[in-house]
Design a protein around this motif. Structure first.
Motif, PDB file in Angstrom:
ATOM      1  N   ALA A  91       0.848  -1.197   0.000  1.00 49.06           N
ATOM      2  CA  ALA A  91       0.000   0.000   0.000  1.00 49.06           C
ATOM      3  C   ALA A  91       0.881   1.244   0.000  1.00 49.06           C
ATOM      4  CB  ALA A  91      -0.917  -0.006   1.215  1.00 49.06           C
ATOM      5  N   ILE A  92       1.947   1.214   0.796  1.00 52.92           N
ATOM      6  CA  ILE A  92       2.892   2.333   0.807  1.00 52.92           C
ATOM      7  C   ILE A  92       3.571   2.455  -0.558  1.00 52.92           C
ATOM      8  CG2 ILE A  92       5.047   3.187   1.815  1.00 52.92           C
ATOM      9  CD1 ILE A  92       4.221   1.882   4.454  1.00 52.92           C
ATOM     10  N   ALA A  93       3.948   1.297  -1.123  1.00 54.75           N
ATOM     11  CA  ALA A  93       4.625   1.308  -2.420  1.00 54.75           C
ATOM     12  C   ALA A  93       3.713   1.869  -3.515  1.00 54.75           C
ATOM     13  CB  ALA A  93       5.083  -0.104  -2.780  1.00 54.75           C
ATOM     14  N   ARG A  94       2.433   1.588  -3.417  1.00 59.40           N
ATOM     15  CA  ARG A  94       1.488   2.165  -4.392  1.00 59.40           C
ATOM     16  C   ARG A  94       1.360   3.668  -4.178  1.00 59.40           C
ATOM     17  NH1 ARG A  94      -1.421  -2.803  -3.767  1.00 59.40           N
ATOM     18  NH2 ARG A  94      -2.559  -1.932  -1.994  1.00 59.40           N
ATOM     19  N   ASN A  95       1.279   4.064  -2.909  1.00 59.91           N
ATOM     20  CA  ASN A  95       1.090   5.488  -2.599  1.00 59.91           C
ATOM     21  C   ASN A  95       2.276   6.342  -3.050  1.00 59.91           C
ATOM     22  OD1 ASN A  95      -1.319   4.784  -1.461  1.00 59.91           O
ATOM     23  ND2 ASN A  95      -0.671   5.023   0.667  1.00 59.91           N
ATOM     24  N   ASN A  96       3.501   5.818  -2.924  1.00 67.28           N
ATOM     25  CA  ASN A  96       4.655   6.643  -3.281  1.00 67.28           C
ATOM     26  C   ASN A  96       5.113   6.439  -4.725  1.00 67.28           C
ATOM     27  OD1 ASN A  96       6.282   4.309  -3.377  1.00 67.28           O
ATOM     28  ND2 ASN A  96       7.083   4.610  -1.297  1.00 67.28           N
ATOM     29  N   GLY A  97       4.361   5.631  -5.507  1.00 67.47           N
ATOM     30  CA  GLY A  97       4.641   5.501  -6.929  1.00 67.47           C
ATOM     31  C   GLY A  97       5.615   4.404  -7.296  1.00 67.47           C
ATOM     32  N   THR A  98       6.105   3.633  -6.312  1.00 65.04           N
ATOM     33  CA  THR A  98       7.087   2.593  -6.609  1.00 65.04           C
ATOM     34  C   THR A  98       6.493   1.481  -7.469  1.00 65.04           C
ATOM     35  OG1 THR A  98       8.217   3.028  -4.516  1.00 65.04           O
ATOM     36  CG2 THR A  98       8.699   0.941  -5.606  1.00 65.04           C
ATOM     37  N   VAL A  99       5.288   1.056  -7.127  1.00 59.82           N
ATOM     38  CA  VAL A  99       4.661  -0.015  -7.886  1.00 59.82           C
ATOM     39  C   VAL A  99       4.395   0.435  -9.320  1.00 59.82           C
ATOM     40  CG1 VAL A  99       2.610  -1.475  -8.082  1.00 59.82           C
ATOM     41  CG2 VAL A  99       3.674  -1.123  -5.856  1.00 59.82           C
ATOM     42  N   GLU A 100       3.971   1.670  -9.485  1.00 65.46           N
ATOM     43  CA  GLU A 100       3.744   2.202 -10.827  1.00 65.46           C
ATOM     44  C   GLU A 100       5.054   2.215 -11.623  1.00 65.46           C
ATOM     45  OE1 GLU A 100       1.365   3.946 -13.894  1.00 65.46           O
ATOM     46  OE2 GLU A 100       0.947   2.778 -12.094  1.00 65.46           O
ATOM     47  N   PRO A 145       3.558 -19.447  -0.421  1.00 65.60           N
ATOM     48  CA  PRO A 145       2.973 -18.174   0.034  1.00 65.60           C
ATOM     49  C   PRO A 145       3.956 -17.010  -0.013  1.00 65.60           C
ATOM     50  CG  PRO A 145       2.355 -19.948   1.516  1.00 65.60           C
ATOM     51  CD  PRO A 145       3.395 -20.502   0.602  1.00 65.60           C
ATOM     52  N   ALA A 146       5.255 -17.292   0.232  1.00 65.53           N
ATOM     53  CA  ALA A 146       6.255 -16.221   0.177  1.00 65.53           C
ATOM     54  C   ALA A 146       6.395 -15.691  -1.244  1.00 65.53           C
ATOM     55  CB  ALA A 146       7.597 -16.726   0.692  1.00 65.53           C
ATOM     56  N   ALA A 147       6.440 -16.605  -2.219  1.00 68.46           N
ATOM     57  CA  ALA A 147       6.561 -16.185  -3.617  1.00 68.46           C
ATOM     58  C   ALA A 147       5.340 -15.387  -4.050  1.00 68.46           C
ATOM     59  CB  ALA A 147       6.752 -17.404  -4.516  1.00 68.46           C
ATOM     60  N   VAL A 148       4.151 -15.874  -3.681  1.00 67.96           N
ATOM     61  CA  VAL A 148       2.916 -15.172  -4.051  1.00 67.96           C
ATOM     62  C   VAL A 148       2.847 -13.822  -3.360  1.00 67.96           C
ATOM     63  CG1 VAL A 148       0.392 -15.241  -3.930  1.00 67.96           C
ATOM     64  CG2 VAL A 148       1.661 -17.297  -4.546  1.00 67.96           C
ATOM     65  N   ALA A 149       3.281 -13.764  -2.105  1.00 70.68           N
ATOM     66  CA  ALA A 149       3.268 -12.493  -1.373  1.00 70.68           C
ATOM     67  C   ALA A 149       4.157 -11.459  -2.035  1.00 70.68           C
ATOM     68  CB  ALA A 149       3.715 -12.717   0.073  1.00 70.68           C
ATOM     69  N   ILE A 150       5.233 -11.905  -2.692  1.00 69.83           N
ATOM     70  CA  ILE A 150       6.144 -10.986  -3.357  1.00 69.83           C
ATOM     71  C   ILE A 150       5.622 -10.582  -4.731  1.00 69.83           C
ATOM     72  CG2 ILE A 150       8.455 -10.788  -4.383  1.00 69.83           C
ATOM     73  CD1 ILE A 150       9.378 -12.734  -2.102  1.00 69.83           C
ATOM     74  N   ILE A 151       5.119 -11.559  -5.497  1.00 68.31           N
ATOM     75  CA  ILE A 151       4.758 -11.320  -6.902  1.00 68.31           C
ATOM     76  C   ILE A 151       3.336 -10.777  -7.066  1.00 68.31           C
ATOM     77  CG2 ILE A 151       4.561 -12.383  -9.187  1.00 68.31           C
ATOM     78  CD1 ILE A 151       7.397 -12.198  -8.094  1.00 68.31           C
ATOM     79  N   ALA A 152       2.397 -11.265  -6.252  1.00 67.37           N
ATOM     80  CA  ALA A 152       0.982 -10.902  -6.446  1.00 67.37           C
ATOM     81  C   ALA A 152       0.723  -9.392  -6.403  1.00 67.37           C
ATOM     82  CB  ALA A 152       0.102 -11.623  -5.430  1.00 67.37           C
ATOM     83  N   PRO A 153       1.267  -8.653  -5.430  1.00 65.84           N
ATOM     84  CA  PRO A 153       0.961  -7.209  -5.416  1.00 65.84           C
ATOM     85  C   PRO A 153       1.423  -6.492  -6.678  1.00 65.84           C
ATOM     86  CG  PRO A 153       1.885  -7.915  -3.312  1.00 65.84           C
ATOM     87  CD  PRO A 153       2.074  -9.055  -4.265  1.00 65.84           C
ATOM     88  N   ILE A 154       2.590  -6.890  -7.211  1.00 65.58           N
ATOM     89  CA  ILE A 154       3.088  -6.255  -8.436  1.00 65.58           C
ATOM     90  C   ILE A 154       2.205  -6.649  -9.618  1.00 65.58           C
ATOM     91  CG2 ILE A 154       5.038  -6.129 -10.023  1.00 65.58           C
ATOM     92  CD1 ILE A 154       6.861  -6.652  -7.605  1.00 65.58           C
ATOM     93  N   GLY A 155       1.902  -7.944  -9.717  1.00 66.82           N
ATOM     94  CA  GLY A 155       1.073  -8.411 -10.823  1.00 66.82           C
ATOM     95  C   GLY A 155      -0.317  -7.809 -10.807  1.00 66.82           C
ATOM     96  N   MET A 156      -0.924  -7.709  -9.631  1.00 67.58           N
ATOM     97  CA  MET A 156      -2.283  -7.175  -9.538  1.00 67.58           C
ATOM     98  C   MET A 156      -2.308  -5.679  -9.844  1.00 67.58           C
ATOM     99  SD  MET A 156      -4.218  -9.734  -8.967  1.00 67.58           S
ATOM    100  CE  MET A 156      -5.768  -9.239  -8.228  1.00 67.58           C
ATOM    101  N   THR A 157      -1.266  -4.973  -9.439  1.00 70.89           N
ATOM    102  CA  THR A 157      -1.211  -3.550  -9.775  1.00 70.89           C
ATOM    103  C   THR A 157      -1.027  -3.377 -11.277  1.00 70.89           C
ATOM    104  OG1 THR A 157      -0.242  -3.068  -7.621  1.00 70.89           O
ATOM    105  CG2 THR A 157      -0.016  -1.386  -9.317  1.00 70.89           C
TER     106      THR A 157
END
Length: 446
Positions: free
Chosen positions: A68-77, A113-125
């Motif tokens: 959520a922080i990464a999305r807010n500060n533009g990192t995920v984008e 779960p660790a792999a999904v926790a890392i990849i899923a937020p980037i993929g979903m964004t």
């Protein structure tokens, strides 16, 4: 009536009430844990709550807080734009990129779960940004991780092969790995073409530019798809827009990227807890840049956290009182060994949709020994079929992987993703045991 039967009836009541009334299933499950555990079984409160998944709770909260922080500060984008450039603007290839990365991480020893926790937020964004069906992206990440589950280096592969050895069963680690890999690749192909991949290919694999965030529904109309296609341009070729100008690396984004890299290294190399590392990174980022983290805690989907943790707590109670063993022992008394093998696969699928896949395999593989002693069921085939049946259902929203997908879906689409994942997960509960059993025990002829 036995306590095991009572616990099964209570589970059915949870889903019935949750379906008919707008009550969070997790809250219902916690109440059922209290009623069955304290009132029926006479347990004390610590015993009732012994199965509460504290680690899962921290993972859900920590990872969604950090991203959520990464999305807010533009990192995920920024990562999204970098991913588009990496594949030459071919967004149609991105779901398979996510599938492959997840598979490789798990095959090399990361817990799924660790792999999904890392990849899923980037993929979903990424899916949100470019109008890709979030269900398509989430399922590709989950089944990519599932494809690597039974690698000889993977956690589930090591555990399963170890249980097979100690149980005196003839196993074949390579057959186990490849059969599960092929099963999930075929599922991935079905997911890709069934949930929007054809539209991506038809658009020429180009990135649909959507400054509004790509909030297309999963069932976009043909007209909407056509409009999107008319507006597409390769991400590496289209001129910068106002939304793109901000995608330069600044101090906050560099620190956030460093946190994500540390998260990957800590999980894969040092076997550190993903949830606690994510929380640590989120707190550090909050101290460094309070403005970007101001609303991050509110962006954690607490309803999903309650849902998953409540269900897992109740299933853990069922395991504690021996419900799984009760069902397994009843099935081994079936006169037809092949039918009994199919029923064991179904138990693995049903319980694993809510609980630990590792625990289920550890409990059910030894129960299969009497069946294998008859000589009518292939040991290699049954172990592979049971492993696939028990692991492929991790796309259920009640499993850690499925829950991560729901938690990282766009807020306005989370209810839809949850419902669709439930349908998909329970569809696999019905289909995966039958398909894997038929292919690996009936037709394979090991």
């Amino acid at each position: 009536m036995s306590e095991q039967l009572i616990s099964i009836l209570a589970l059915l009541a949870i889903f019935l009430i949750g379906t008919l009334r707008a009550v969070n299933l997790g809250a219902l499950a916690l109440v059922a844990s209290f009623v069955v555990g304290a009132a029926v079984l006479g347990m004390e409160t610590p015993e009732v709550l012994a199965g509460f998944p504290a680690e899962l709770f921290v993972i859900l909260v920590g990872v969604t807080y950090l991203f959520a922080i990464a999305r807010n500060n533009g990192t995920v984008e920024w990562l999204v734009q970098a991913a588009v450039r990496l594949v030459g603007g071919k967004v149609a290839a991105i779901p398979w990129v996510m599938f492959t990365i997840s598979c490789v991480l798990v095959s090399l020893g990361a817990v799924s779960p660790a792999a999904v926790a890392i990849i899923a937020p980037i993929g979903m964004t990424f899916a949100t940004r470019y109008g890709i069906n979030p269900l398509l992206m989430g399922l590709m990440v989950v089944h990519g991780s599932a494809a690597g589950n039974f690698s000889p280096l993977g956690v589930l592969g090591v555990v399963t092969n170890g249980v097979v050895d100690t149980s005196g069963i003839a196993g074949d680690p390579m057959v186990l790995f490849l059969s599960n890999l092929i099963f999930n690749v075929l599922l991935g192909a079905g997911i890709y073409f069934g949930f929007g991949g054809r539209r991506l290919i038809a658009a020429g694999g180009k990135a649909p530019h959507d400054p509004a965030g790509g909030k297309h529904g999963p069932a976009e109309s043909h007209h909407a798809a056509s409009q999107t296609s008319n507006a597409v341009a390769l991400a590496t070729q289209r001129p910068q827009t106002e939304a793109d100008v901000t995608l330069a690396l600044n101090r906050e984004r560099i620190v956030t990227l460093g946190s994500m890299i540390a998260l990957v290294i800590g999980a894969l190399v040092f076997d550190l807890d993903v949830g606690l590392m994510s929380l640590t990174a989120a707190v550090v980022l909050t101290l460094l840049a309070p403005n970007a983290a101001k609303e991050a805690v509110g962006q954690i989907n607490w309803g999903v956290v309650l849902l998953v943790c409540g269900i897992v707590t109740y299933v853990a109670l069922m395991q504690e009182i021996g419900t799984v063993d009760y069902l397994g022992n009843a099935i081994t008394k079936v006169d037809a060994p092949l039918l009994a093998a199919l029923l064991i696969c179904y138990i693995g699928a049903i319980v694993s949709a809510f609980a630990s896949t590792t625990g289920i395999l550890g409990a059910l593989i030894p129960l299969a020994v009497p069946l294998l002693a008859t000589g009518q069921v292939s040991a290699i085939g049954l172990v592979a079929a049971l492993s696939i049946s028990s692991s492929v259902v991790d796309s259920s929203p009640f499993s850690t992987n499925g829950a991560m997908v729901v938690a990282n879906a766009p807020k306005e689409q989370q209810s839809m993703v949850y419902r669709q994942l439930m349908k998909w997960g329970f569809g696999l509960v019905l289909a995966a045991p039958m398909l894997s059993w038929a292919a690996l025990t009936v037709l394979a002829g090991w």
